[in-house]
Design a protein around this motif. Structure first.
Motif, mmCIF file in Angstrom:
data_model
loop_
_atom_site.group_PDB
_atom_site.id
_atom_site.type_symbol
_atom_site.label_atom_id
_atom_site.label_comp_id
_atom_site.label_asym_id
_atom_site.label_seq_id
_atom_site.Cartn_x
_atom_site.Cartn_y
_atom_site.Cartn_z
ATOM 1 N N TYR A 37 0.798 -1.165 0.019
ATOM 2 C CA TYR A 37 -0.292 -0.199 0.436
ATOM 3 C C TYR A 37 0.840 1.672 -0.327
ATOM 4 O O TYR A 37 0.133 2.413 -0.467
ATOM 5 C CB TYR A 37 -1.221 -0.525 1.017
ATOM 6 C CG TYR A 37 -1.649 1.038 0.811
ATOM 7 C CD1 TYR A 37 -2.825 1.244 0.270
ATOM 8 C CD2 TYR A 37 -2.032 1.797 1.994
ATOM 9 C CE1 TYR A 37 -4.289 1.985 -0.081
ATOM 10 C CE2 TYR A 37 -2.990 2.582 1.981
ATOM 11 C CZ TYR A 37 -3.601 3.396 0.657
ATOM 12 O OH TYR A 37 -5.373 3.942 0.779
ATOM 13 N N THR A 49 1.814 1.603 -3.566
ATOM 14 C CA THR A 49 1.485 2.216 -4.282
ATOM 15 C C THR A 49 0.902 3.964 -4.113
ATOM 16 O O THR A 49 1.032 4.828 -5.242
ATOM 17 C CB THR A 49 -0.161 1.360 -3.848
ATOM 18 O OG1 THR A 49 0.128 -0.043 -4.290
ATOM 19 C CG2 THR A 49 -1.113 2.346 -5.134
ATOM 20 N N ASP A 61 2.052 6.893 -6.699
ATOM 21 C CA ASP A 61 0.915 7.162 -7.028
ATOM 22 C C ASP A 61 1.475 9.240 -7.146
ATOM 23 O O ASP A 61 1.410 10.253 -8.034
ATOM 24 C CB ASP A 61 -0.135 7.766 -6.692
ATOM 25 C CG ASP A 61 -0.740 6.136 -6.520
ATOM 26 O OD1 ASP A 61 -0.400 5.406 -8.355
ATOM 27 O OD2 ASP A 61 -2.284 5.517 -5.874
#
Length: 137
Positions: A104, A107, A111
């Motif tokens: 997580y 990610t 981003d």
């Protein structure tokens, strides 16, 4: 050696050869946790490279730099809050939790890298809402 025995031997040999040369995909949870954490740390290093490029590229824009640093500090707080909201009860998600948390974080970090790259790459001519972002040359 009879044909029947030869074929059995050949099939056994081929099966063993395939097993021997095929990489094993079974991993321990600890190994998967470590890999995920390593991937996150790589993303974090990549983010820091982008961050430093922006600071260097915009070094003469003092107000931008001040606001940019503040935005990045706040993003880190948001990232940590996002992680805490996704996994609020630490220690209750089992042995996969470190892996899931690292995935997580990676990610979210990837981003952020994509978001920040606009200051490095610029925006195409014609976009009237450039703000502090440079126009592509």
């Amino acid at each position: 050696m009879s044909n029947s025995r030869f074929y059995k031997f050949l099939i056994s040999f081929l099966v063993m050869a395939v097993i021997y040369v095929t990489p094993s995909f079974a991993q321990s949870q600890t190994a998967m946790n470590m890999k995920a954490f390593s991937d996150y740390k790589k993303a974090d290093k990549d983010l820091n490279v982008v961050y430093q490029k922006i600071l260097k590229s915009y070094s003469n824009k003092l107000l931008f730099i001040k606001n940019f640093k503040n935005a990045q500090r706040i993003w880190i707080q948001l990232r940590d809050a996002e992680l805490a909201s996704k996994y609020p009860e630490r220690g209750t998600y089992g042995s996969v939790a470190p892996m899931c948390e690292s995935i997580y974080l990676e990610t979210l970090t990837r981003d952020r890298i994509k978001f920040l790259n606009v200051w490095i790459n610029g925006i195409t001519e014609g976009d009237v809402c450039l703000g502090s972002v440079r126009q592509k040359s």
